[in-house]
Design a protein around this motif. Structure first.
Motif, mmCIF file in Angstrom:
data_model
loop_
_atom_site.group_PDB
_atom_site.id
_atom_site.type_symbol
_atom_site.label_atom_id
_atom_site.label_comp_id
_atom_site.label_asym_id
_atom_site.label_seq_id
_atom_site.Cartn_x
_atom_site.Cartn_y
_atom_site.Cartn_z
ATOM 1 N N PHE A 14 0.869 -0.962 -0.074
ATOM 2 C CA PHE A 14 0.103 0.075 0.032
ATOM 3 C C PHE A 14 0.751 1.163 0.121
ATOM 4 O O PHE A 14 1.567 1.345 0.738
ATOM 5 C CB PHE A 14 -0.960 0.052 1.198
ATOM 6 C CG PHE A 14 -1.905 -0.754 1.122
ATOM 7 C CD1 PHE A 14 -3.049 -0.995 0.119
ATOM 8 C CD2 PHE A 14 -2.316 -1.645 2.266
ATOM 9 C CE1 PHE A 14 -3.960 -1.624 0.268
ATOM 10 C CE2 PHE A 14 -3.667 -2.570 2.382
ATOM 11 C CZ PHE A 14 -4.197 -2.490 1.338
ATOM 12 N N THR A 15 0.391 2.180 -0.770
ATOM 13 C CA THR A 15 0.750 3.659 -0.729
ATOM 14 C C THR A 15 -0.211 4.490 0.268
ATOM 15 O O THR A 15 -1.155 3.630 0.656
ATOM 16 C CB THR A 15 0.641 4.354 -1.975
ATOM 17 O OG1 THR A 15 -0.329 4.394 -2.421
ATOM 18 C CG2 THR A 15 1.536 3.629 -2.787
ATOM 19 N N GLN A 17 -2.321 6.406 -0.491
ATOM 20 C CA GLN A 17 -3.565 6.589 -1.323
ATOM 21 C C GLN A 17 -4.044 5.144 -1.249
ATOM 22 O O GLN A 17 -5.389 5.124 -1.445
ATOM 23 C CB GLN A 17 -3.214 7.175 -2.643
ATOM 24 C CG GLN A 17 -4.334 7.423 -3.476
ATOM 25 C CD GLN A 17 -5.311 8.410 -2.923
ATOM 26 O OE1 GLN A 17 -4.804 9.595 -2.547
ATOM 27 N NE2 GLN A 17 -6.684 8.454 -3.408
ATOM 28 N N THR A 18 -3.477 4.341 -2.103
ATOM 29 C CA THR A 18 -4.254 3.026 -2.061
ATOM 30 C C THR A 18 -4.310 2.436 -0.880
ATOM 31 O O THR A 18 -5.695 1.634 -0.963
ATOM 32 C CB THR A 18 -3.009 1.840 -2.903
ATOM 33 O OG1 THR A 18 -1.973 1.616 -2.052
ATOM 34 C CG2 THR A 18 -2.756 2.467 -4.181
ATOM 35 N N CYS A 19 -3.906 2.557 0.203
ATOM 36 C CA CYS A 19 -4.354 2.017 1.354
ATOM 37 C C CYS A 19 -5.723 2.745 1.850
ATOM 38 O O CYS A 19 -6.890 1.959 2.178
ATOM 39 C CB CYS A 19 -3.306 2.375 2.615
ATOM 40 S SG CYS A 19 -3.714 1.831 4.032
ATOM 41 N N GLU A 21 -7.822 4.264 -0.163
ATOM 42 C CA GLU A 21 -8.823 3.773 -1.414
ATOM 43 C C GLU A 21 -9.494 2.264 -1.024
ATOM 44 O O GLU A 21 -10.546 1.972 -1.066
ATOM 45 C CB GLU A 21 -8.153 3.788 -2.647
ATOM 46 C CG GLU A 21 -8.136 5.305 -3.193
ATOM 47 C CD GLU A 21 -7.317 5.340 -4.297
ATOM 48 O OE1 GLU A 21 -6.678 4.213 -4.932
ATOM 49 O OE2 GLU A 21 -7.149 6.253 -4.877
ATOM 50 N N PHE A 22 -8.412 1.301 -0.686
ATOM 51 C CA PHE A 22 -8.650 -0.040 -0.265
ATOM 52 C C PHE A 22 -9.828 -0.181 0.843
ATOM 53 O O PHE A 22 -10.829 -0.798 0.745
ATOM 54 C CB PHE A 22 -7.539 -0.682 0.151
ATOM 55 C CG PHE A 22 -7.974 -2.260 0.412
ATOM 56 C CD1 PHE A 22 -8.034 -3.415 -0.223
ATOM 57 C CD2 PHE A 22 -7.831 -2.673 1.818
ATOM 58 C CE1 PHE A 22 -8.257 -4.591 -0.092
ATOM 59 C CE2 PHE A 22 -8.230 -3.913 2.311
ATOM 60 C CZ PHE A 22 -8.560 -4.925 1.353
ATOM 61 N N HIS A 25 -13.087 1.547 -0.327
ATOM 62 C CA HIS A 25 -14.052 0.688 -1.150
ATOM 63 C C HIS A 25 -14.391 -0.684 -0.553
ATOM 64 O O HIS A 25 -15.496 -1.153 -0.775
ATOM 65 C CB HIS A 25 -13.134 0.560 -2.464
ATOM 66 C CG HIS A 25 -13.761 -0.222 -3.471
ATOM 67 N ND1 HIS A 25 -13.541 -1.602 -3.870
ATOM 68 C CD2 HIS A 25 -14.632 0.345 -4.379
ATOM 69 C CE1 HIS A 25 -14.343 -1.964 -4.775
ATOM 70 N NE2 HIS A 25 -15.200 -0.878 -5.065
ATOM 71 N N PHE A 65 -6.024 -9.307 -0.940
ATOM 72 C CA PHE A 65 -5.234 -8.379 -1.510
ATOM 73 C C PHE A 65 -3.602 -9.084 -1.521
ATOM 74 O O PHE A 65 -2.833 -8.867 -2.106
ATOM 75 C CB PHE A 65 -5.339 -7.168 -0.608
ATOM 76 C CG PHE A 65 -4.673 -5.965 -1.096
ATOM 77 C CD1 PHE A 65 -4.939 -5.117 -2.088
ATOM 78 C CD2 PHE A 65 -3.103 -5.614 -0.968
ATOM 79 C CE1 PHE A 65 -4.308 -4.122 -2.732
ATOM 80 C CE2 PHE A 65 -2.329 -4.582 -1.161
ATOM 81 C CZ PHE A 65 -3.051 -3.864 -2.203
ATOM 82 N N THR A 69 -0.920 -9.304 -4.458
ATOM 83 C CA THR A 69 0.247 -8.623 -4.139
ATOM 84 C C THR A 69 1.728 -9.213 -3.894
ATOM 85 O O THR A 69 2.693 -8.922 -3.909
ATOM 86 C CB THR A 69 -0.024 -7.240 -3.320
ATOM 87 O OG1 THR A 69 -0.193 -7.663 -1.976
ATOM 88 C CG2 THR A 69 -1.003 -6.293 -4.059
#
Length: 118
Positions: A14-15, A17-19, A21-22, A25, A65, A69
């Motif tokens: 995770f960045t 932002q992606t953290c 968003e995950f 969502h 996830f 990843t």
């Protein structure tokens, strides 16, 4: 569970932002809310705090996830361990956990679980 999702100071891949968003969502929570900062403010510490407060379904989403990843960490043994935690929390085991356990039992039995051609 901590060593499964947080390794070498990284929370999965995770960045910030992606953290965010995950979690928004997949789980419908703001991971950067102060409720998840009781262990500290980093992504890793928030993720671990989340697992201590989370519903089993949300933790299962983290496993998916992880499989995507870090497939090398998504071992049958880790699947069983996380499934046991999920069941203790009142949730269902991860899909495939019982199949993996059965395969392991068969492989460790005499003859590797295969019929003997006697």
């Amino acid at each position: 569970m901590e060593d499964l999702f947080v390794q070498g100071g990284y929370a999965l891949d995770f960045t910030n932002q992606t953290c965010s968003e995950f979690f928004q969502h997949e789980v419908g929570v703001n991971i950067y809310d102060n409720v998840y900062a009781f262990r500290g403010g980093s992504k890793g510490k928030r993720l671990i705090a989340f697992t201590q407060k989370a519903q089993p379904k949300a933790i299962a989403g983290l496993w998916e996830f992880l499989e995507a990843t870090r497939p090398e960490s998504a071992t049958a043994d880790n699947r069983r361990k996380l499934s046991a935690i999920l069941e203790r929390l009142g949730g269902a085991p991860l899909p495939g956990a019982t199949v993996a356990e059965e395969q392991d039992r068969n492989a460790s039995s005499p003859g590797g679980g295969r019929p003997r051609g006697d």
